[in-house]
Design a protein around this motif. Structure first.
Motif, short mmCIF file in Angstrom:
data_model
loop_
_atom_site.label_atom_id
_atom_site.label_comp_id
_atom_site.label_asym_id
_atom_site.label_seq_id
_atom_site.Cartn_x
_atom_site.Cartn_y
_atom_site.Cartn_z
N ARG A 258 44.12 148.02 81.45
CA ARG A 258 45.03 148.45 82.50
C ARG A 258 45.09 149.98 82.49
NH1 ARG A 258 50.87 146.12 84.35
NH2 ARG A 258 51.23 147.79 85.88
N SER A 259 44.81 150.55 83.62
CA SER A 259 44.74 152.01 83.73
C SER A 259 46.13 152.63 83.59
CB SER A 259 44.13 152.37 85.07
OG SER A 259 44.40 153.72 85.37
N TYR A 260 46.15 153.91 83.23
CA TYR A 260 47.43 154.64 83.09
C TYR A 260 48.12 154.84 84.44
CZ TYR A 260 45.44 158.84 85.18
OH TYR A 260 44.89 159.73 86.05
N ARG A 261 47.37 154.70 85.54
CA ARG A 261 47.98 154.93 86.84
C ARG A 261 49.00 153.84 87.13
NH1 ARG A 261 42.66 156.01 87.38
NH2 ARG A 261 42.11 158.17 87.85
N PRO A 262 50.24 154.22 87.45
CA PRO A 262 51.32 153.23 87.54
C PRO A 262 51.02 152.09 88.51
CG PRO A 262 52.21 155.45 87.61
CD PRO A 262 50.73 155.58 87.68
N ASP A 263 50.26 152.37 89.57
CA ASP A 263 50.04 151.30 90.56
C ASP A 263 48.77 150.49 90.29
OD1 ASP A 263 48.44 153.43 90.97
OD2 ASP A 263 48.69 153.52 93.15
N ALA A 264 48.05 150.79 89.21
CA ALA A 264 46.81 150.06 88.94
C ALA A 264 47.11 148.68 88.37
CB ALA A 264 45.95 150.84 87.96
N GLU A 265 46.23 147.74 88.67
CA GLU A 265 46.41 146.40 88.12
C GLU A 265 45.44 146.15 86.98
OE1 GLU A 265 46.19 143.78 91.49
OE2 GLU A 265 47.82 144.94 92.41
N ALA A 266 45.82 145.19 86.17
CA ALA A 266 44.95 144.88 85.03
C ALA A 266 43.77 144.02 85.47
CB ALA A 266 45.75 144.15 83.96
N TRP A 267 42.60 144.29 84.83
CA TRP A 267 41.40 143.51 85.12
C TRP A 267 40.72 143.12 83.84
CZ3 TRP A 267 39.21 141.63 89.64
CH2 TRP A 267 39.95 141.94 90.80
N THR A 268 39.92 142.08 83.99
CA THR A 268 39.20 141.66 82.79
C THR A 268 37.71 141.54 83.08
OG1 THR A 268 39.14 140.03 81.03
CG2 THR A 268 39.62 139.20 83.20
N TRP A 269 36.93 141.86 82.07
CA TRP A 269 35.46 141.88 82.13
C TRP A 269 34.99 140.99 81.00
CZ3 TRP A 269 31.70 142.90 78.60
CH2 TRP A 269 30.46 143.45 78.99
N THR A 270 34.16 140.03 81.27
CA THR A 270 33.65 139.23 80.15
C THR A 270 32.15 139.04 80.28
OG1 THR A 270 33.77 137.05 81.17
CG2 THR A 270 35.76 137.83 80.08
N SER A 271 31.53 138.90 79.10
CA SER A 271 30.09 138.65 79.09
C SER A 271 29.71 138.03 77.76
CB SER A 271 29.33 139.95 79.29
OG SER A 271 27.94 139.70 79.16
N SER A 272 28.69 137.21 77.79
CA SER A 272 28.18 136.72 76.50
C SER A 272 26.84 137.38 76.18
CB SER A 272 28.08 135.19 76.48
OG SER A 272 27.80 134.71 77.76
N GLY A 273 26.63 138.54 76.77
CA GLY A 273 25.46 139.33 76.39
C GLY A 273 24.17 138.83 76.99
N ASP A 274 24.26 138.00 78.02
CA ASP A 274 23.03 137.59 78.70
C ASP A 274 22.83 138.50 79.91
OD1 ASP A 274 25.12 136.70 80.24
OD2 ASP A 274 24.85 134.59 79.68
#
Ligand code: ADP
Ligand code: MG
Length: 631
Positions: free
Chosen positions: A144-160
């Motif tokens: 989650r970015s420091y910018r107050p209006d930013a939303e949290a995001w998620t990134w996932t990978s199993s390295g393929d």
């Protein structure tokens, strides 16, 4: 792009896919460096948010402790590294962990193929994050970015070949990296093991790194301690963590001053030059802090450019945080610091030269070219650099000599410092210019590095002694008995003025415009002739360099000096009286002249001489065979 329960799937670039394959399928012993890379990223993110908080108003969670937390869960076999750093928006996640890496991945793969060790280089190409796939079956980055209006995001990978992105719920600022450990990577669940790795690689990260609930790193700003409290090992550790160079530095300097500006600094001279170009992505510059807050990662204003091989940190409370905006105040403080650092470094180099010549030779071989660049560019400070120079000379043997050595050992009657330009010590040592110097015992500096030609233009004197090129037409050398060397009585007879005059005219007519003049030499001893420059001034020292750099460069014609006592010259003077020998004389004169071009390092194409030499040999052999010898 495929979308599946709110997660979209994106593809890595081909280079990154290849990198990931290597990382996840190979068995690297030094797998623990993945943690170093993740902590280094967390530390960067913390430094950046710290800076933002000092310059911007609206920052999410501005009270959160700036720290890294490492927790392990044995039941789920997961390891989590989280920070309260600057965080990433959705776009930044895609950019930083997906897109941007591909050029770094390419450079990285190339270097790996060249046989570099993976753990030495992974942090250097902007692909350090991917090291996590050495130990992970799957990685989930939630940010989650420091910018107050930013939303949290998620990134996932199993390295393929792909990674997935989706919205996440995270109330606090920063990044959390959840690692599903591989079956064979369970050792990284142990607190003891984690602490050990933190201490080995990340001890001087200036934010607390919690392993479970206790702080594992020293987090001392080493440069803010007094030098007497810091031991050698700590300096070396810090160097390693700062530069990722695993060879010890040649030199370190701990600087602490309060006037005219406050400055605390630790500077290092790396041990070898190879570490330099490899660290290509980040290039050069010093880390600049203001009261332990990192302001610039690679500041280039703190040292003159020619000292760019120096690594280290500088911390000054007198540097305003908006230093990048070039306020007058900032540049004044930077100017003071620059003078101080430069002065201390040059003095340290000089001391090393006096106290440990052997080590200094290593230093000189690696960094000498930079100091020569300094002599050519640092007009105001040149005098500080001169004591650092080292040269091969006509008396140095395998060692090196300083200008001070030279001046100290000057012979009576000698008022100049002499140098010869050329391609190597081996080639210049055969130069006819050295004849007279050898017989007088006068030393000559060998300037055999292409940089020397540039440098010597700015180096016109040392301690009041002028520097003088040995090909000077007006060399002021003392007369020494110029007796011809032992010869048969007949050929030792002096060449009369008339015969010598005829020979000189003959040289002139054969060489034509290739020489400006042909005249008798007053300085030659064992050599038949030499070329001297008719023009003076710095341009002539550059001829060799220009010939290398410019295809169509023509060397200005020179003066040919002839040694009337040399047997070759004396016999040649006799030979020109025999008309049948004309062709042979022509070839001999041509060859003598081209020999000189070769000796001067000015011959455009030495191979061209071969057919002439063969023709000369043919005639010499024929003349040497007695007529009655059977074939
Ligand atoms: P480098 O650190 O050399 O840039 P990495 O592969 O280690 O290369 O990281 C890539 C980029 O991902 C970083 O430059 C940074 O922008 C971003 N990043 C990685 N980890 C974090 C983190 N914990 N917080 C914020 N940004 C991060
Ligand atoms: Mg990194």
């Amino acid at each position: 792009m495929a979308v599946e329960n709110g997660m979209e799937s994106l593809e890595f670039r081909a280079e990154v896919q290849q990198l990931l394959r290597i990382l996840s399928h190979s068995l690297y012993k030094e797998r623990d460096i993945f943690l170093r890379e993740l902590i280094s990223n967390a530390s960067d993110a913390l430094h950046r948010v710290q800076f933002v908080m000092l310059t911007e108003q609206d920052v999410l969670d501005s009270d959160a402790e700036l720290a890294v937390r490492i927790t392990a869960d044995e039941e789920t076999n997961t390891l989590t590294i989280s920070d309260t750093g600057i965080g990433m928006t959705r776009e930044e996640l895609i950019e930083n962990l997906g897109t941007i890496a591909h050029s770094g991945a390419m450079a990285f793969l190339r270097t790996l193929e060249e046989g570099q060790k993976l753990d030495d280089i992974i942090g250097q190409f902007g692909v350090g994050f991917y090291a996590v796939f050495m130990v992970a079956d799957e990685v989930r980055v939630t940010s989650r970015s420091y910018r107050p209006d930013a939303e949290a995001w998620t990134w996932t990978s199993s390295g393929d070949s792909t990674y997935r992105m989706g919205p996440a719920s995270k109330a606090t600022r920063g990044t959390s990296i959840e690692i599903q450990l591989k079956e064979d990577a369970k050792e990284f669940l142990s607190s003891w093991r984690l602490e050990q790795i933190v201490q080995a690689y990340s001890n001087y990260v200036s934010f607390p790194i919690y392993v479970e609930d206790s702080v594992a790193n020293k987090q001392t700003a080493l440069w803010r301690q007094s030098a007497s409290e810091v031991d050698e090992e700590a300096y070396e550790d810090f160097y390693r963590q700062l530069t990722m160079d695993f060879d010890p530095p040649l030199l370190h300097l701990h600087i602490s001053a309060d006037v005219p500006v406050e400055v605390r600094s630790i500077l290092y001279v790396p041990g070898n030059r190879e570490t330099g170009p490899l660290r290509s992505r980040t290039d050069y510059g010093l880390k600049l802090f203001s009261r332990k807050v990192l302001i610039q990662d690679r500041n280039k204003e703190l040292l003159p450019e020619y000292l760019r091989f120096v690594e280290g940190v500088v911390d000054s409370a007198d540097i305003p945080l908006n230093v990048a905006r070039e306020t007058v105040q900032a540049s004044r403080a930077i100017g003071h610091i620059k003078r101080a650092l430069r002065g201390r470094l040059l003095r340290a180099f000089e001391e090393l030269g006096e106290e440990d010549p052997e080590r200094y030779q290593t230093f000189w071989e690696a960094w000498g070219p930079f100091l020569k660049e300094g002599v050519a560019t640092d007009f105001a400070g040149r005098d500080d650099l001169l004591p650092l120079l080292r040269f091969s000379t006509s008396v140095s043997g395998d060692g090196l000599r300083s200008l001070a050595d030279y001046v100290r050992d000057m012979k009576e009657g000698q008022s100049n410092i002499y140098y010869i330009l050329g391609d190597s010590p081996q080639s210049v040592s055969r130069s006819p210019h050295l004849d007279a110097f050898r017989s007088n015992g006068w030393e000559v500096l060998y300037l055999v590095d292409p940089l020397d030609a540039f440098m010597v233009q700015s180096l016109r004197e040392f301690e009041g002694k002028a520097l003088s090129n040995v090909d000077d037409p007006d060399l002021d050398l003392p007369e020494t008995g110029s007796e011809p060397e032992s010869e048969s009585e007949e050929s030792a007879a002096q060449l009369g003025p008339e015969a010598f005059g005829r020979l000189i005219s003959r040289f002139r007519s054969i060489l034509g415009e290739r020489v400006v003049e042909v005249r008798e030499s007053k300085v030659l001893k064992g050599s038949p002739c030499r070329l001297v420059s008719s023009e003076s001034g710095p341009e002539r020292d550059m001829q060799r360099v220009r010939r290398l750099l410019e295809d169509d460069y023509e060397i200005p014609a020179k003066i040919l000096e002839i040694n009337r006592n040399h047997p070759l010259i004396r016999n040649l003077a006799r030979l020109i009286q025999i008309p049948a020998s004309d062709a042979f004389v022509d070839l001999t004169v041509e060859q003598l002249f081209e020999n000189l071009l070769l000796l001067e390092g000015l011959h455009p194409n030495p191979v061209q001489m071969v057919s002439r030499i063969e023709s000369l040999l043919e005639q010499a052999v024929a003349a040497s065979v007695p007529p009655e010898t059977p074939a």
